[in-house]
Design an enzyme around this catalytic site. Sequence first.
Site, PDB file in Angstrom:
ATOM      1  N   ARG A 196       0.758  -1.195   0.153  1.00 26.61           N
ATOM      2  CA  ARG A 196      -0.180  -0.025   0.031  1.00 26.61           C
ATOM      3  C   ARG A 196       0.840   1.121   0.172  1.00 26.61           C
ATOM      4  O   ARG A 196       0.494   2.222  -0.518  1.00 26.61           O
ATOM      5  CB  ARG A 196      -0.861  -0.218   1.103  1.00 26.61           C
ATOM      6  CG  ARG A 196      -2.179  -0.897   1.097  1.00 26.61           C
ATOM      7  CD  ARG A 196      -3.062  -0.732   1.926  1.00 26.61           C
ATOM      8  NE  ARG A 196      -4.538  -1.182   2.081  1.00 26.61           N
ATOM      9  CZ  ARG A 196      -5.411  -1.458   2.496  1.00 26.61           C
ATOM     10  NH1 ARG A 196      -5.191  -1.178   3.953  1.00 26.61           N
ATOM     11  NH2 ARG A 196      -6.528  -1.816   2.226  1.00 26.61           N
ATOM     12  N   LYS A 235     -15.552 -13.110   8.603  1.00 26.42           N
ATOM     13  CA  LYS A 235     -16.958 -13.076   8.765  1.00 26.42           C
ATOM     14  C   LYS A 235     -17.812 -13.042   7.532  1.00 26.42           C
ATOM     15  O   LYS A 235     -17.671 -12.190   6.894  1.00 26.42           O
ATOM     16  CB  LYS A 235     -17.187 -11.780   9.665  1.00 26.42           C
ATOM     17  CG  LYS A 235     -16.702 -11.977  11.196  1.00 26.42           C
ATOM     18  CD  LYS A 235     -16.908 -10.884  11.958  1.00 26.42           C
ATOM     19  CE  LYS A 235     -16.556 -10.872  13.485  1.00 26.42           C
ATOM     20  NZ  LYS A 235     -16.814  -9.686  14.279  1.00 26.42           N
ATOM     21  N   GLY A 252      -6.231  -6.289   2.488  1.00 31.21           N
ATOM     22  CA  GLY A 252      -4.843  -6.088   3.222  1.00 31.21           C
ATOM     23  C   GLY A 252      -4.228  -7.497   3.524  1.00 31.21           C
ATOM     24  O   GLY A 252      -3.089  -7.658   3.372  1.00 31.21           O
ATOM     25  N   GLY A 311     -12.319  -3.738   1.659  1.00 31.61           N
ATOM     26  CA  GLY A 311     -13.771  -3.284   1.638  1.00 31.61           C
ATOM     27  C   GLY A 311     -13.987  -2.599   0.316  1.00 31.61           C
ATOM     28  O   GLY A 311     -15.045  -2.774  -0.290  1.00 31.61           O
TER      29      GLY A 311
HETATM   30  C1  3PG Z   1      -8.933  -1.820   4.994  1.00 31.70           C
HETATM   31  O1  3PG Z   1      -7.680  -2.167   5.280  1.00 31.70           O
HETATM   32  O2  3PG Z   1      -9.434  -2.264   4.513  1.00 31.70           O
HETATM   33  C2  3PG Z   1      -8.858  -0.155   4.765  1.00 31.70           C
HETATM   34  O3  3PG Z   1      -7.852   0.439   5.413  1.00 31.70           O
HETATM   35  C3  3PG Z   1     -10.002   0.468   5.348  1.00 31.70           C
HETATM   36  O4  3PG Z   1      -9.957   0.098   6.926  1.00 31.70           O
HETATM   37  P1  3PG Z   1     -11.339  -0.125   7.711  1.00 31.70           P
HETATM   38  O5  3PG Z   1     -11.901  -1.365   7.306  1.00 31.70           O
HETATM   39  O6  3PG Z   1     -10.743  -0.096   9.006  1.00 31.70           O
HETATM   40  O7  3PG Z   1     -12.201   1.228   7.419  1.00 31.70           O
HETATM   41 MG    MG Z   2     -11.241  -4.045   6.201  1.00 29.09          MG
END
Ligand code: 3PG
Ligand code: MG
Length: 395
Positions: free
Chosen positions: A36, A193, A346, A369
């Site tokens: 990233r 989940k 991630g 997401g």
């Molecule tokens: C992720 O890692 O999916 C993004 O950085 C967003 O993070 P979050 O799901 O905590 O909003």
């Molecule tokens: Mg996430």
Amino acid sequence: MTVLRMEDLDLKGHRLLIREDFNVPVADGIVTSDQRILAAIPTIELALEHAAALLLMSHMGRPAEGAFNPELSLAPVAHYLSKHLGRNVRLERDWLDGVKIQPGEIVLCENVRFNRGEKDNDKDLARRMASLCDIFVMDAFGTAHRAHASTVGVGHIAPVACAGPLLSRELDALGRALHDPQRPMLAIVGGSKVSTKLSVLESLLERTDQLIVGGGIANTFIAATGREVGQSLYQPDLVGDAQRLLRLAHERGSGIPVPVDVLVASAFSADATATVRRVEEVRADEWILDIGPQTCAEYAEIIRDAGTVLWNGPVGVFEFEHFAPGTRAVAQAIDQSTAFSIAGGGDTLAAIDQFGVGDGISYISTGGGAFLEFVEGKTLPAVAMLQRRAAEYPV
Ligand code: 3PG
Ligand code: MG
């Protein structure tokens, strides 16, 4: 609808506030997967070429708002950036009341989620952020699905709001890939989940020809077939939804393959021994932590036959060496396939790093997401903000 692009603006000498997604894995104060950050480097370099003053913002993890939490500090990222860029990247703990910065300097603002009001997109907080800059650059594709103060609110108030090169690149590449995919199209969705990915699974069932679920999600599907999952992570309240999705997939003639064998352990631990079990033989005191060898082979075959593969989420606890084989097999099958492959998320990026398969994947997205919501066909809130701002921009 169009958005303003950073590449098209006159940046010279301006104060740029750039929202990046530096939410990267860290262990013992060291960044352990840098994809990233690397993806954002061209944005930073472009801004520096124009002698802009650079304020970088990001979140890290999900801290409680209103307090500093050293464990979720961006210090490891500041360290990484300083080293990578060969120049000092100053980490500013208190930045909301103004930051002293000269053109050509880079300041990293401490974790935006330490600020009260970030997640609720508080107007006052957004205003304080906006007052730091001449141009707000939204470059955090990975957080573009969150309508927070640092991703959306600030963009509505800043004098100018534009998309950074990374965000533009992601939107262009994913849009092109999903517009007219090569069939059969396969999606692999892992993770812990079902609840966080239910709508994604539903929409993918419509858009793809085959769907593989993994990790805790797969455990809920195993339970949905009436089998014992023992101590495994799963969501009993979503078993009904999983059954519905299995029926739907069956009616469509595609099916969601449930693992035929799994790797189990007697504890959720990195040192636990992995035992192969037929899925119907899992015991009440066991944890399912990965898929078994026969399932690996079946999934690899499905991947080999696909024309397009979308991959988000591991199929096992790949951080534990004994439970990495499933995710490794999936990663390697995608690596070796001739399909157009897109991976995002991630954990997925960390797995790609761990198994060294990045070269064989056609497109690696920095979104998790956000990637899934884009695939689902949703308009990401930060993109909607940029579109609105572009419509107002005087040409
Ligand atoms: C992720 O890692 O999916 C993004 O950085 C967003 O993070 P979050 O799901 O905590 O909003
Ligand atoms: Mg996430």
